[in-house]
Design an enzyme around this catalytic site. Structure first.
Site, mmCIF file in Angstrom:
data_model
loop_
_atom_site.group_PDB
_atom_site.id
_atom_site.type_symbol
_atom_site.label_atom_id
_atom_site.label_comp_id
_atom_site.label_asym_id
_atom_site.label_seq_id
_atom_site.Cartn_x
_atom_site.Cartn_y
_atom_site.Cartn_z
ATOM 1 N N HIS A 1 28.110 -19.274 -24.858
ATOM 2 C CA HIS A 1 27.793 -20.548 -25.352
ATOM 3 C C HIS A 1 28.173 -20.993 -26.976
ATOM 4 C CE1 HIS A 1 24.580 -21.257 -21.971
ATOM 5 N NE2 HIS A 1 25.375 -19.670 -22.135
ATOM 6 N N GLU B 1 27.562 -23.939 -28.629
ATOM 7 C CA GLU B 1 27.087 -24.309 -29.140
ATOM 8 C C GLU B 1 26.247 -23.472 -30.171
ATOM 9 O OE1 GLU B 1 27.156 -24.367 -25.546
ATOM 10 O OE2 GLU B 1 24.743 -23.542 -24.851
ATOM 11 N N CYS C 1 29.672 -21.339 -19.456
ATOM 12 C CA CYS C 1 28.617 -20.823 -19.104
ATOM 13 C C CYS C 1 28.727 -20.319 -17.324
ATOM 14 C CB CYS C 1 27.354 -20.716 -19.513
ATOM 15 S SG CYS C 1 26.409 -18.872 -18.903
HETATM 16 N N1 LIG Z 1 23.864 -19.589 -19.126
HETATM 17 C C1 LIG Z 1 24.071 -19.814 -18.038
HETATM 18 O O1 LIG Z 1 24.635 -21.059 -17.722
HETATM 19 C C2 LIG Z 1 23.659 -19.108 -16.617
HETATM 20 C C3 LIG Z 1 24.874 -19.213 -15.469
HETATM 21 C C4 LIG Z 1 24.475 -18.270 -14.241
HETATM 22 N N2 LIG Z 1 23.609 -18.783 -13.867
HETATM 23 C C5 LIG Z 1 24.113 -16.596 -14.622
HETATM 24 O O2 LIG Z 1 23.294 -16.284 -14.893
HETATM 25 O O3 LIG Z 1 25.554 -16.690 -14.618
#
Ligand SMILES: NC(=O)CC[C@H](N)C(=O)O
Length: 348
Positions: A261, A263, A130
Site C-alpha cells: 500500500h 498510500e 493490493c
Molecule cells: N488490502 C487488500 O487489498 C487485500 C487484498 C486481498 N483481499 C488479500 O487479502 O490479499
C-alpha cells in the site's frame, strides 16, 4: 524536566503557503476514476485519497475524483440497473486514469477486473493497489493468456486456475494471525522498470503491507512471457510485489500495480512515487518528468545501499519546468509548476 509550562504557538505559515495556497492554485484538471465499494469508505480509502492529493500537489494538477461503484460495471447491472451501468462506464471512459484500490470480499470484483481490462486495452494509466494488483493479474491471465476461468481462491476457493492464492504468512491454524502486515522489503528486479525510475532506487524499496492472498508464483513464468512483468519481489523471490506491463510492445503510458500500500507512506510534500507517476501519466506529463531525472545506475556495492531519506521521497530532482511541458492544456500548467517548485523547495 526543563519544561517551560507552555507550548510554543504552532507555526502554520509554512502549511498555509506551501500546502493550502498551493492546493487552491492548482488549475489543470486530472480526472481519476476510483473503482471501489462506496459502502467500504474506510480508512484505507481515505489514505488513497490523501495520496492522490499529495501527488496532484507535486505534479501541479487539480484532482477530479470520480467514485465508481465496481458492481455497476458488471454485465448483470445492465439488467438490474441500466442507468447506473451506463453512468459508471461513462465515468471510466471519461477518466484520465483508473485506480483500483485495496479491498476484501468478492462483491464488485468482476467489475474491478473489467476496469483493469479497459485501462490495459485502451492505454489509460492504471494504478492497482493490493487487490488492484491481484485483479490486474487475473485479468491478464484471462484475456491475454486465454485462461478464461483464472481467479483468486479468495473469491472462488475451488478455481481450477488460481492466479491468486492464499498466503498463510504465519499459520493457517492461527486464527487472526494470517494477515501479512506492515513494512516489508521489495527487491527491484530491473533498474529500467518504471518503479525503479520513480523511486530513484536500483535495489529495493520498503513499503507497508496488508494482505492474505498473493499472486500464484507458478503462473509467473507464463504471465511474464506474455508481457506482464514482476519487477518487484520479496527477498525470497517467491512473493510478487510489483507488476508492470512490459513497455515494449505494449506502448502503455502507465500500467503498474503493487501488492503493498504505497498510500500509507505518502505525506504532503512527500508524494508516493507510484502515485506521482500515475498522476503524471494521467496528466500526460510522465515522460518529461522521467527524462528530467537520472536513470538509476547499477550499484558497485554487492550489499544493498542504505536508502537516503532524500531519494526515498519521490519528489526530489523534480524538474517542474519539464513537467509543465507536454500535454499541459493551459497557462495554468505554468502557474502550477511554479507553485510546485515552491513546494518542492520547502520540503527538501
Ligand atoms: N488490502 C487488500 O487489498 C487485500 C487484498 C486481498 N483481499 C488479500 O487479502 O490479499
Amino acid at each position: 524536566m526543563g519544561l517551560s509550562g507552555h507550548a510554543d504557538k504552532l507555526d502554520m505559515h509554512g502549511w498555509k503557503t506551501q500546502i493550502a495556497d498551493r492546493w487552491d492554485s492548482l488549475k489543470d484538471p486530472v480526472k481519476i476514476a476510483m473503482i471501489g465499494k462506496y459502502t467500504a469508505l474506510s480508512d484505507a480509502y481515505l489514505s488513497v485519497i490523501k495520496a492522490l492529493q499529495h501527488a496532484c500537489m507535486a505534479a501541479g494538477m487539480k484532482l477530479q475524483l470520480d467514485w465508481v461503484e465496481a458492481q455497476y460495471l458488471e454485465p448483470e447491472a445492465k439488467e438490474t440497473d441500466a442507468a447506473k451501468y451506463e453512468t459508471s462506464w461513462q465515468q471510466v471512459r471519461a477518466a484520465d486514469g483508473v485506480l483500483v484500490p485495496g479491498g476484501f470480499g468478492n462483491r464488485g470484483v468482476e467489475g474491478k477486473i473489467l476496469a483493469a481490462q479497459y485501462a490495459r486495452e485502451h492505454k489509460v494509466p492504471y494504478l492497482g493497489i493490493c487487490l488492484g494488483m491481484q485483479v490486474a493479474v487475473i485479468e491478464f491471465a484471462r484475456n491475454v493468456l486465454g485462461v478464461k476461468d483464472a481467479d483468486s481462491t479468495e473469491f472462488n476457493p475451488g478455481t481450477p486456475n488460481p492466479a491468486v492464492v492464499f498466503m498463510p504468512e504465519i499459520s493457517t491454524k492461527h486464527m487472526g494471525g494470517t494477515m501479512r502486515l506492515g513494512g516489508r522489503r521489495t527487491v527491484l528486479q530491473s533498474i529500467s522498470c518504471l518503479t525503479a525510475k520513480l523511486y530513484q532506487k536500483e535495489q529495493y524499496i520498503d513499503e507497508r503491507h496488508r494482505h492474505r492472498y498473493e499472486v500464484n508464483p507458478e503462473m509467473v513464468p507464463q504471465l511474464e512471457a506474455a508481457g506482464l512483468m514482476f519487477v518487484g519481489k520479496d527477498e525470497t523471490g517467491e512473493r510478487m510485489e510489483v507488476v508492470e506491463l512490459q513497455e515494449n510492445p505494449s506502448g502503455h503510458p502507465f500500467y503498474a500495480a503493487a501488492q503493498f500500500h504505497p498510500e500509507f507512506k505518502s505525506r504532503p510534500g512527500r508524494a508516493s512515487p507510484l502515485f506521482l507517476g500515475f498522476i503524471l501519466a494521467s496528466g500526460k506529463r510522465l515522460n518529461s518528468y522521467l527524462t528530467s531525472r537520472a536513470t538509476p545506475q547499477p550499484s558497485p556495492h554487492s550489499t544493498p545501499v542504505k536508502p537516503s531519506p532524500a531519494t526515498s521521497l519521490g519528489l526530489e530532482g523534480l524538474n517542474l519546468s519539464a513537467i509543465g511541458g507536454s500535454g499541459s492544456s493551459s497557462s495554468g500548467a505554468a502557474a502550477g509548476s511554479g507553485a510546485s517548485q515552491a513546494l518542492f523547495k520547502g520540503s527538501s
